[in-house]
Design an enzyme around this catalytic site. Structure first.
Site, PDB file in Angstrom:
ATOM      1  N   HIS A 131      -4.452  59.288 -25.404  1.00  6.74           N
ATOM      2  CA  HIS A 131      -5.530  59.360 -26.402  1.00  6.74           C
ATOM      3  C   HIS A 131      -5.041  58.776 -27.736  1.00  6.74           C
ATOM      4  CE1 HIS A 131      -8.807  60.673 -28.770  1.00  6.74           C
ATOM      5  NE2 HIS A 131      -8.487  61.959 -28.925  1.00  6.74           N
ATOM      6  N   CYS A 134     -11.444  60.144 -34.122  1.00  7.26           N
ATOM      7  CA  CYS A 134     -11.371  59.790 -32.701  1.00  7.26           C
ATOM      8  C   CYS A 134     -12.533  58.921 -32.231  1.00  7.26           C
ATOM      9  CB  CYS A 134     -11.304  61.044 -31.839  1.00  7.26           C
ATOM     10  SG  CYS A 134      -9.826  62.027 -32.120  1.00  7.26           S
TER      11      CYS A 134
END
Length: 367
Positions: free
Chosen positions: A320, A85
């Site tokens: 996301h 991420c």
């Protein structure tokens, strides 16, 4: 001579929920238009390299594939980065290092993720695909991100009500914001798919999503998403009067794999220590809002003013896209500070937590 890297352009796609807006678009099809748009904003320089973060793509050096698809020419190379991420932000730090060392005059850096078209992966001899690669080896904690967020909420005392309130705020601010200047049209879309008006009562009724009786729900967690973002990094001497964000410092740190959401805390603290800057001096903070629990645990520990954090909403509302999301927060900083005309010297911070127990952070200054 040490060059000072400056971000002089930053764009992103609208973000789509996996399986919906961009369900048939591959990662390079998302990345290429953004790369082309950013390159077009720096016409006085030749692109020396493309650095893209990506977590779940099909391989084949996605950055090089995307650079070719963007029409940059055969002579422009590419390299793909996987810090999960934190990949998009890590890619920007790598671009900054190349510029600072004097090895490149223009690097396009960012990230992309197409969860919708990511291939299924199977170990040889296994009957079924595996859900994800391990973030840590045998003998170390390796939780999925949802249970890890729940564990962090428990460890840092972040109650359900605060999480729901923060998620409500993220959506409300994203709905009210205008992102036009940073968006590149993709497949006819010029708006993020997910942000919507939410009622606190609706959030409060949602059940725990990962741990029975827990506090982390679908409402205060970010969705799996598709999208891309990229920035142009050049040396100060070649920005030709273009306003931008000078990259003052960056850091990648490790933390307990059992609590990966904690990663931004040591990363930010290292950046602040290196620069002598305090949190009170930072005008704008963009953190990847993977989970409200994680954002609140981190901002509590850093004593960050929440009014300065994700002022236009974040990943809880927008989505996301794993490999891109670290570059999305830099693009958001660029809009909040550079496009809004913040005075020179204004400071902005971007940070993300990383699966497996890492954090990445970068401090920028308006020039």
């Amino acid at each position: 001579m040490i060059e000072q890297p400056v971000v002089v352009a930053a764009r992103r796609t609208p973000i789509g929920t996996a399986g919906h807006a961009y369900k048939s678009l591959t990662a390079d099809q998302l990345a290429a238009p953004v790369i082309a748009a950013v390159a077009g904003e720096v016409p006085h320089l030749r692109v020396d390299d493309v650095v893209l973060g990506n977590c779940m793509g099909a391989g084949g050096n996605l950055a090089r594939v995307s650079a070719l698809a963007a029409g940059l020419g055969h002579e422009v190379p590419g390299v793909t980065v996987d810090r999960q991420c934190g990949s998009g932000l890590a890619a920007i730090l790598l671009a900054g290092q190349a510029v600072r060392a004097g090895e490149a005059d223009l690097v396009i850096a960012g990230g992309v993720e197409s969860a919708s078209t990511a291939p299924l992966r199977t170990m040889r001899g296994a009957a079924e695909p595996y859900q994800r690669a391990p973030f840590a080896p045998a003998g170390h904690p390796d939780p999925d991100m949802g249970p890890a967020a729940e564990a962090l909420a428990t460890a840092r005392g972040v109650p359900r009500e605060r999480q729901d309130d923060y998620a409500h705020r993220s959506h409300a601010r994203a709905v009210a914001a205008r992102f036009d200047q940073e968006l590149v049209e993709i497949d006819g879309r010029l708006a993020d798919q997910r942000p919507r008006a939410l009622r606190r009562e609706t959030l409060a009724r949602l059940p725990a999503a990962f741990v029975p009786g827990g506090t982390v729900t679908a409402g205060n967690s970010s969705p799996i998403s598709d999208g891309a973002a990229a920035v142009a990094v050049v040396p100060e001497r070649l920005r030709a009067g273009m306003p931008g964000l000078r990259l003052k410092a960056g850091a990648v740190t490790g933390c307990d794999p059992a609590l990966p959401g904690w990663g931004p805390v040591p990363a930010v603290r290292r950046v602040l220590s290196r620069t002598g800057v305090t949190m009170e001096e930072i005008a704008a903070v963009e953190i990847v809002e993977a989970f409200a629990a994680q954002v609140l645990a981190v901002t509590d520990a850093l004593e960050a003013d929440l009014d300065r954090v994700c002022a236009d909403g974040g990943a809880l509302a927008l989505g996301h896209p794993w490999g891109a999301t670290g570059a999305v927060v830099v693009t958001r900083l660029f809009t909040r500070l550079v496009r809004s005309g913040a005075p020179s010297g204004t400071l902005g911070l971007a940070t993300a937590a990383v699966g497996g127990g890492m954090g990445v952070a970068a401090l920028f200054e308006v020039v």
